[in-house]
Design a protein around this motif. Structure first.
Motif: not given
Length: 432
Positions: A72, A74, A105-106, A119, A128
């Motif tokens: 992800y 981020v 958000t990611c 990001a 995660t």
């Protein structure tokens, strides 16, 4: 008090001193003018060839920041502690464009996919957990460090510098690098054209005569096999002219035929001074020849010269073809090839001709008697990090080069004690 004894230069009959190996190699390389012919090849087919141009990058590699992990993307500032839950605002696969990342958000991201604007870190998938239910969000179990798992644009190659230099010999890795610059074709130096033949009435080709039917004094021609293989490994175009009988007329005919359409004639055997050794007078008749006695063991006899080309030879790049004559004993031929012919052929292609750098390894053997010549011992590395010596170092014992995995360069006049550190060069480097 001055001596009245004649010097070698004052006495034509005096034996010339042996030539040091480094001097012989330097003299040989001074006579090489790199081939001027260049050809264009598909990058797929250029392994082992020598670049004829500098390769300059017209782009950054990678072209943009991308993820080195599945996970992800981020903003590191949005994940101040483990356990933070962020909604997933987009999904980015490799080869697809990304939208700017909304704060808080990611983005689900996969290896090689471009980082979205905003990001600055990637949390790998293993750190995660899906929140579950109807909420499209992830629970982040590790606080990311700024820049983690991000490949930066240009970290491999930046725009404008020379990435690969003219004269560099191409390898699988360099082909991949050239392809990463978008290069489907490469300019390379033409292959050296080498005519190979052996001399000697005693030579027999495997398959022509069964071992049980061999005449007294006959031997199978092993040199032809390893010399041809080593030439091909160096990117040469080899014409195998077979075995030339011990005849002045046939030797002259073979040399004349080979000179017109080759850059080098390479022979093994026949470079001594016996009555049946016809290479010397034949090359001298057709051009010029230097016979060197080199202060090395194995491999003392060596010959370099040139053979004139016919004036009408249409593909002749110059008026003469190089000639190199190797000794006939197989280990002598093998060792003189890797130490003298290999750098000659590399320079002929415009490549770096320096010898590989040896590594120092301990001897797990002793040589109590020093030799007058610089000696190249066939050895192999053992499980204890040291070197073992093949027991028979005769120049006719090719088994030593099969059993061994490299050479130790032992200076003239030097004995070896167990534990001495010795300069070792592997065959894998000498045959590359």
């Amino acid at each position: 008090m001055t001596s009245s004894a004649p010097t070698p230069s004052a006495n034509p009959g005096a034996r010339r001193p042996l030539m040091p190996l480094n001097e012989a190699r330097a003299s040989l390389l001074e006579r090489v003018v790199p081939l001027a012919t260049v050809e264009q090849l598909p990058t797929f087919d250029a392994d082992g060839r020598v670049l004829a141009e500098d390769l300059v990058s017209a782009l950054q590699v990678p072209p943009q920041d991308n993820s080195s992990m599945d996970g992800y993307a981020v903003r590191a500032a949005d994940v101040k502690e483990a356990g933070t839950v962020l909604p997933v605002s987009q999904r980015i696969a490799a080869g697809h464009a990304a939208e700017p990342l909304r704060p808080g958000t990611c983005a689900r991201i996969f290896t090689g996919a471009p980082m979205p604007e905003g990001a600055d870190a990637v949390v790998m998938q293993e750190d995660t957990r899906d929140v579950g239910g109807d909420m499209h969000a992830v629970h982040i179990d590790a606080v990311p460090v700024l820049g983690q798992w991000v490949r930066r644009s240009g970290e491999d190659v930046t725009r404008a510098p020379t990435v690969l230099s003219r004269g560099q010999r191409l390898s699988p890795a360099t082909l991949g690098l050239a392809a990463s610059l978008g290069l489907a074709k490469l300019e390379v130096t033409a292959r050296p054209r080498v005519a190979l033949f052996s001399t000697g009435d005693e030579l027999v080709m495997p398959g022509d005569v069964a071992p049980a039917d061999m005449k007294p004094g006959a031997i199978y021609n092993s040199n032809r096999f390893f010399l041809r293989a080593m030439l091909q490994r160096l990117g040469c175009e080899v014409s195998d002219l077979g075995i030339v009988p011990d005849s002045r007329e046939k030797t002259l005919a073979a040399l004349k035929s080979a000179a017109d359409h080759h850059d080098l004639i390479l022979t093994s055997g026949g470079v001594s001074v016996g009555e049946e050794d016809h290479i010397k007078p034949a090359v001298q008749q057709l051009g010029s020849l230097d016979l060197w006695q080199i202060a090395m063991k194995p491999g003392k006899p060596f010959a370099y010269g040139t053979v004139r080309r016919d004036a009408g030879a249409g593909d002749a790049a110059s008026s003469a073809c190089h000639f190199i004559g190797l000794p006939g004993n197989p280990v002598s031929s093998f060792v003189t090839f890797v130490l003298l012919v290999r750098p000659f052929l590399l320079k002929l292609q415009g490549a770096e001709a320096a010898m590989p750098q040896p590594v120092m390894l301990p001897a797990h053997f002793a040589v109590p008697r020093a030799d007058k010549r610089r000696e190249f011992l066939r050895v192999r590395r053992n499980a204890n990090g040291g070197l073992d010596l093949f027991p028979n170092q005769s120049s006719g014992v090719l088994t030593s080069a099969v059993w061994g995995d490299g050479l130790v360069d032992n200076p003239a006049g030097k004995t070896i004690d167990h534990g001495d550190l010795l300069p070792f060069t592997s065959f894998s480097e000498l045959l590359a």
